[in-house]
Design a protein around this motif. Sequence first.
Motif, PDB file in Angstrom:
ATOM      1  N   TYR A 146     -16.037  -2.134   2.918  1.00  0.00           N
ATOM      2  CA  TYR A 146     -16.763  -2.880   1.876  1.00  0.00           C
ATOM      3  C   TYR A 146     -18.270  -2.832   2.100  1.00  0.00           C
ATOM      4  N   ASP A 147     -18.665  -2.968   3.379  1.00  0.00           N
ATOM      5  CA  ASP A 147     -20.099  -2.946   3.683  1.00  0.00           C
ATOM      6  C   ASP A 147     -20.716  -1.609   3.293  1.00  0.00           C
ATOM      7  N   THR A 152     -24.179  -3.297   2.462  1.00  0.00           N
ATOM      8  CA  THR A 152     -24.475  -4.534   3.195  1.00  0.00           C
ATOM      9  C   THR A 152     -24.344  -4.319   4.700  1.00  0.00           C
ATOM     10  N   TYR A 153     -24.690  -3.142   5.154  1.00  0.00           N
ATOM     11  CA  TYR A 153     -24.487  -2.817   6.563  1.00  0.00           C
ATOM     12  C   TYR A 153     -25.773  -2.685   7.366  1.00  0.00           C
ATOM     13  N   VAL A 180     -31.023   5.408  14.966  1.00  0.00           N
ATOM     14  CA  VAL A 180     -30.547   4.481  13.939  1.00  0.00           C
ATOM     15  C   VAL A 180     -30.743   5.052  12.534  1.00  0.00           C
ATOM     16  N   LYS A 181     -31.819   5.795  12.331  1.00  0.00           N
ATOM     17  CA  LYS A 181     -32.084   6.339  10.977  1.00  0.00           C
ATOM     18  C   LYS A 181     -30.973   7.309  10.575  1.00  0.00           C
ATOM     19  N   GLU A 182     -30.569   8.121  11.539  1.00  0.00           N
ATOM     20  CA  GLU A 182     -29.506   9.103  11.290  1.00  0.00           C
ATOM     21  C   GLU A 182     -28.198   8.385  10.928  1.00  0.00           C
ATOM     22  N   ILE A 183     -27.895   7.314  11.676  1.00  0.00           N
ATOM     23  CA  ILE A 183     -26.645   6.571  11.425  1.00  0.00           C
ATOM     24  C   ILE A 183     -26.690   5.901  10.044  1.00  0.00           C
ATOM     25  N   GLN A 186     -25.972   8.421   7.432  1.00  0.00           N
ATOM     26  CA  GLN A 186     -24.538   8.747   7.356  1.00  0.00           C
ATOM     27  C   GLN A 186     -23.782   7.651   6.602  1.00  0.00           C
ATOM     28  N   CYS A 187     -24.117   6.390   6.928  1.00  0.00           N
ATOM     29  CA  CYS A 187     -23.426   5.259   6.278  1.00  0.00           C
ATOM     30  C   CYS A 187     -23.629   5.313   4.769  1.00  0.00           C
ATOM     31  N   SER A 188     -24.831   5.648   4.369  1.00  0.00           N
ATOM     32  CA  SER A 188     -25.137   5.665   2.949  1.00  0.00           C
ATOM     33  C   SER A 188     -24.311   6.766   2.243  1.00  0.00           C
TER      34      SER A 188
END
Length: 419
Positions: A146-147, A152-153, A180-183, A186-188
Amino acid sequence: MPAVIIVGTQWGDEGKGKIVDYCSKDADFVIRYQGGTNAGHTIVLGEKVFKLRLVPSGVFYGCRVLIGSGVVIDPEVLLKEINDLTSNGVDVNLVVSGKAHVILPYHPILDGSWDKVRGKGKIGTTKRGIGPTYTDKVARRGIRVYDLVNNTYKERVRLNVKLVNRILQHVLQVDHRLDVKEILKQCSRWGVDLQSYVGNVSEIINRALEEKQNVLFEGAQATFLDIDHGTYPFVTSSNPIAGGACVGAGVGPTRIDKVLGVCKAYTTRVGEGPFPTELDDDVGFHLRDIGREFGTVTGRPRRCGWLDLNMIRYARMVNGLTSLALTKLDVLNGLERLMICVGYRWRGSNITSLSIHDMESCEPIYVELEGWETIFNGDEICSEAKAYIAKIEEETGLPIDYISTGPKRVDTICRRSVW
Ligand code: IMP
């Protein structure tokens, strides 16, 4: 029109994928309820071999397949699996629970590093990030599907990465820094790619049950890898037992009709931990060789041993098993004598239960049975194999509904359908 749970009765790799696949032909819905990419189900379809880690095997029969909130999802693996299936002409009718937690790039790194610092006490995990993802879930800092889809992550991922970098540097002394930017990037991407698959799995399953549809709950790992009831600490971080199906799918226990336990005709284990009937001899090598006992996920050789019916009795108890599926019976072909463990010698007494915590100090008590060259005598199962099957039923008090005599779908005897 029942709800059936399929669980592993040993240490995993019992051939659940094949049994789930077989039972799926009459199922309307198939749902995975726990575990993650530590599981690997091999399905042989004609000349093609599919290795599924997250998508339920029912996908090949056109069932509606679901991934429940109890599963931890590596989005990269899931999206690749969907892509592979689709490009092989398989229709993927999948819904993923928005409540399922996500394996992020730092979880496998933590998994491997923690197991390394355990030294001699290492668990021998699959290093897929399973333990650390469940740790974050119960510590209430995890990221859910969901996040990802609702964006919302970000704040939580930033905080988690900061923490993990500190742990890697100061506690685990691992020379690895996370970007963190890379992660976040990926999340997006994952959020966008997963959007069309996300839904309310618990609601879908409960509605299906109301409508008297056939629902199969597909377990990964097995009873003795259960975090509560397995050989702790040499276990996985979820609840593979039948109770885990209710939690991980979001259905009440009163909705479940049957629990089918999958039992391999001998025992195997990957990773560390006790194993009373383990064989370190030619028979052990024979089982590994003929049974192709190498991990689907990690390729590690599996430890092999005789069938342990004390374990199956325990599995019956903690899962409320209603019947068994016996798998890989053909692997015993060519063995002159067969041993079955029917109890343990423990601290000077004979026991037939597992209400002890030190399985390490249990010595198996065996009965010896005659082996066979090939299972079939014409169309009939030979008398020696029949005696082996009857012994399992007698000692466990469970009927064997299915017998698998080879890797293909046609190599399955159905004595009584679970449906
Ligand atoms: P984890 O699940 O990767 O944390 O590994 C914990 C223990 O469970 C290790 O001993 C693994 O080898 C074992 N394990 C995890 N998944 C499976 C599986 O699907 N089959 C057999 N063993 C497994």
